[in-house]
Write a protein that holds these residues in place. Sequence first.
Motif, short mmCIF file in Angstrom:
data_model
loop_
_atom_site.label_atom_id
_atom_site.label_comp_id
_atom_site.label_asym_id
_atom_site.label_seq_id
_atom_site.Cartn_x
_atom_site.Cartn_y
_atom_site.Cartn_z
N PHE A 137 0.84 -1.20 0.00
CA PHE A 137 0.00 0.00 0.00
C PHE A 137 0.87 1.24 0.00
O PHE A 137 0.70 2.15 -0.80
N ARG A 138 1.82 1.26 0.92
CA ARG A 138 2.69 2.43 1.06
C ARG A 138 3.48 2.68 -0.22
O ARG A 138 3.61 3.81 -0.67
N GLY A 139 4.01 1.62 -0.81
CA GLY A 139 4.77 1.76 -2.06
C GLY A 139 3.93 2.29 -3.20
O GLY A 139 4.35 3.17 -3.95
N ALA A 140 2.71 1.76 -3.32
CA ALA A 140 1.81 2.23 -4.38
C ALA A 140 1.44 3.69 -4.15
O ALA A 140 1.39 4.48 -5.10
N PHE A 141 1.19 4.05 -2.90
CA PHE A 141 0.85 5.43 -2.59
C PHE A 141 2.01 6.37 -2.93
O PHE A 141 1.80 7.47 -3.42
N LYS A 142 3.24 5.92 -2.67
CA LYS A 142 4.41 6.76 -2.95
C LYS A 142 4.64 6.93 -4.45
O LYS A 142 5.17 7.95 -4.88
N ARG A 143 4.28 5.92 -5.25
CA ARG A 143 4.51 5.99 -6.70
C ARG A 143 3.46 6.82 -7.43
O ARG A 143 3.75 7.47 -8.41
N LEU A 144 2.20 6.77 -6.98
CA LEU A 144 1.09 7.35 -7.73
C LEU A 144 0.94 8.85 -7.45
O LEU A 144 0.84 9.26 -6.31
N ALA A 145 0.90 9.66 -8.53
CA ALA A 145 0.72 11.10 -8.39
C ALA A 145 -0.67 11.54 -8.85
O ALA A 145 -1.23 12.48 -8.31
N ALA A 146 -1.24 10.86 -9.85
CA ALA A 146 -2.56 11.22 -10.37
C ALA A 146 -3.12 10.06 -11.18
O ALA A 146 -2.37 9.20 -11.63
N ILE A 147 -4.44 10.07 -11.34
CA ILE A 147 -5.12 9.03 -12.12
C ILE A 147 -5.94 9.72 -13.20
O ILE A 147 -6.62 10.71 -12.94
N ARG A 148 -5.89 9.18 -14.40
CA ARG A 148 -6.70 9.67 -15.51
C ARG A 148 -7.66 8.56 -15.89
O ARG A 148 -7.24 7.44 -16.18
N ILE A 149 -8.95 8.87 -15.85
CA ILE A 149 -9.98 7.88 -16.15
C ILE A 149 -10.83 8.42 -17.29
O ILE A 149 -11.41 9.50 -17.20
N SER A 150 -10.89 7.65 -18.38
CA SER A 150 -11.70 8.05 -19.53
C SER A 150 -12.51 6.84 -19.99
O SER A 150 -12.24 5.72 -19.56
N PRO A 151 -13.47 7.05 -20.88
CA PRO A 151 -14.25 5.91 -21.38
C PRO A 151 -13.40 4.89 -22.14
O PRO A 151 -13.81 3.76 -22.32
N VAL A 152 -12.21 5.27 -22.57
CA VAL A 152 -11.37 4.35 -23.33
C VAL A 152 -10.24 3.74 -22.52
O VAL A 152 -9.51 2.90 -23.02
N GLY A 153 -10.06 4.13 -21.27
CA GLY A 153 -9.02 3.50 -20.48
C GLY A 153 -8.61 4.27 -19.25
O GLY A 153 -9.10 5.35 -18.96
N LEU A 154 -7.69 3.67 -18.53
CA LEU A 154 -7.14 4.22 -17.30
C LEU A 154 -5.65 4.45 -17.47
O LEU A 154 -4.97 3.68 -18.15
N GLN A 155 -5.17 5.49 -16.83
CA GLN A 155 -3.75 5.77 -16.84
C GLN A 155 -3.38 6.39 -15.50
O GLN A 155 -4.17 7.14 -14.93
N VAL A 156 -2.20 6.07 -14.99
CA VAL A 156 -1.71 6.73 -13.80
C VAL A 156 -0.48 7.54 -14.18
O VAL A 156 0.26 7.18 -15.10
N ARG A 157 -0.30 8.65 -13.47
CA ARG A 157 0.94 9.41 -13.59
C ARG A 157 1.71 9.14 -12.32
O ARG A 157 1.22 9.37 -11.22
N ARG A 158 2.90 8.61 -12.48
CA ARG A 158 3.75 8.30 -11.34
C ARG A 158 4.44 9.55 -10.84
O ARG A 158 4.49 10.56 -11.52
N GLN A 159 4.98 9.48 -9.64
CA GLN A 159 5.70 10.61 -9.06
C GLN A 159 6.91 11.01 -9.91
O GLN A 159 7.29 12.17 -9.94
#
Length: 161
Positions: free
Chosen positions: A73-95
């Motif tokens: 959990f902690r590692g995932a929280f440290k890596r993830l900066a933002a989430i983009r959700i659209s009808p065609v897919g998901l994307q995360v922006r890492r730190q």
Amino acid sequence: MSHPTTHGFARSSSDFAARIRPDAGARTWVISTAACAYLAGFWLIAGLSIDAIWQLFLAACWFGDAAISLYRFRGAFKRLAAIRISPVGLQVRRQDGRRIDVRPLTGTTVTRRLAWLRMAGADGFRYQELVLAGRTDPAEWHRLQLAWQLRADGFGHTGAA
């Protein structure tokens, strides 16, 4: 400089997507709840009517699982900066600025008041995020709900856990 609600993702009028930034309060709640659940497990193990050696063994296994889960959990929280959700897919922006395509995992849930997003990334990592309607920009929350509903292949109902 990008508009504050874009969170580092490019925006165009033809791009309908929600951009969600993690909420520190929601993350604290997730970690605290998980820790309490693991502590409750120790209490249940202590109450079992089995030999002490088996209780010790089960407690050690439980502790190992808890430590690994909380570390992830902690590692995932440290890596993830933002989430983009659209009808065609998901994307995360890492730190580190990298954008990673992700797919939803079983257990992903979106309701009127909250979203629990479980995602597996093309980078081999898993991400999870609790998004609360009351702690998210209302326009972004509305886009998240609409994008979720428009997702063609049953968002949240595909993927392995």
